[in-house]
Design a protein around this motif. Sequence first.
Motif, short mmCIF file in Angstrom:
data_model
loop_
_atom_site.label_atom_id
_atom_site.label_comp_id
_atom_site.label_asym_id
_atom_site.label_seq_id
_atom_site.Cartn_x
_atom_site.Cartn_y
_atom_site.Cartn_z
N UNK A 55 0.74 -1.37 0.04
CA UNK A 55 0.01 0.02 0.04
C UNK A 55 0.82 1.14 -0.20
N UNK A 56 2.06 1.40 0.57
CA UNK A 56 2.76 2.26 0.73
C UNK A 56 3.62 2.57 -0.46
N UNK A 57 4.00 1.46 -1.51
CA UNK A 57 4.53 1.64 -2.64
C UNK A 57 3.41 1.99 -3.63
N UNK A 58 2.27 1.72 -3.59
CA UNK A 58 1.20 2.08 -4.46
C UNK A 58 0.90 3.58 -4.25
N UNK A 59 0.99 3.93 -3.05
CA UNK A 59 0.82 5.36 -2.94
C UNK A 59 1.89 6.26 -3.03
N UNK A 60 3.24 5.75 -3.90
CA UNK A 60 4.65 6.42 -4.09
C UNK A 60 5.21 6.57 -2.87
N UNK A 61 5.03 5.83 -1.77
CA UNK A 61 5.98 6.10 -0.59
C UNK A 61 6.88 4.92 -0.51
N UNK A 62 7.93 5.04 -1.16
CA UNK A 62 8.92 3.99 -1.39
C UNK A 62 10.56 4.23 -1.15
N UNK A 64 12.47 7.38 2.48
CA UNK A 64 12.49 7.96 3.41
C UNK A 64 11.94 9.39 3.24
N UNK A 65 12.43 9.92 2.14
CA UNK A 65 12.03 11.32 1.97
C UNK A 65 10.63 11.27 2.02
N UNK A 70 5.02 12.74 4.52
CA UNK A 70 3.47 12.26 4.59
C UNK A 70 2.95 12.43 6.01
N UNK A 71 1.76 12.88 6.03
CA UNK A 71 1.08 13.09 7.23
C UNK A 71 1.01 11.81 8.13
N UNK A 72 0.79 11.97 9.48
CA UNK A 72 0.66 10.85 10.19
C UNK A 72 -0.28 10.13 9.87
N UNK A 73 -1.62 10.77 9.77
CA UNK A 73 -2.83 10.27 9.67
C UNK A 73 -2.92 9.37 8.33
N UNK A 96 11.81 7.76 10.55
CA UNK A 96 12.21 8.66 9.26
C UNK A 96 12.78 9.86 9.74
N UNK A 97 12.44 10.68 11.00
CA UNK A 97 13.03 11.79 11.38
C UNK A 97 14.43 11.41 11.54
N UNK A 98 14.64 10.31 12.38
CA UNK A 98 16.04 10.04 12.63
C UNK A 98 17.02 10.03 11.49
N UNK A 99 16.33 9.22 10.26
CA UNK A 99 17.09 9.01 9.07
C UNK A 99 17.66 10.30 8.55
#
Length: 229
Positions: A55-62, A64-65, A70-73, A96-99
């Motif tokens: 689902x992350x990949x499908x939404x373009x989240x692949x 750390x940037x 992305x919003x937490x909700x 993600x913030x640490x990275x």
Amino acid sequence: MDGRDKLLECLDRLQAHYDIDRWHWREDTSPFDVCAGAVLVQHTAWANVEKAVAALHAAGISDVEALARLGEAELAGLIRPAGTPAVKARRLKALAALVMEHGGFQGLFRLPGGELRGLLLSTHGIGPETADVIMLYAARHAVIVHDAYTARLCRRIGVGPEGGGYDAWQRWLDARLPGGLAYRWRGHAAIVVHCKETCRAKPRCAACPLRDLCDYGAREAATDALRPG
């Protein structure tokens, strides 16, 4: 055969018996996928993690940037298949913030092992097992991962420290296993595959390549021999 020799023989057999390359974290798996999976798999089955990562990949989240933007909700909505989405979204955002604070995965993973592990452990929602999974499979440090599968295998073959928590088990294993990254990577992967396919909560002892080395298997064989035909 002492505990070390038995453990090494078991790991050699498991690596020869199973196709370890089917393990979900391979050498070409991205640090993002390893880190996301390490957080998402907490208290759930891997099949649910695969749905969440897809689902992350499908939404373009692949990377750390994208995760950091992305919003937490919205993130929680995407990872819902992995369970406790609000909790895990907060943990992923903290990681993600640490990275990002270190300029990306390359900058973070360039740190010495002790410093890196300390930073991971100080990050919200990351405990010793999750930190060591990230260290081994994403940062490529030759650390020991002690998880429920490793504990199950060791208990059944009859090796391990007397009592003790995660740190005690990690020290015991670290003192007995070869220190190379490839060995520890493939050894842990072999244990997980074995415990998913054969040494399950209800084990399939008849199909086990370790039965002649296994205390649990020996007890089961003795019990079977006493049963009426």
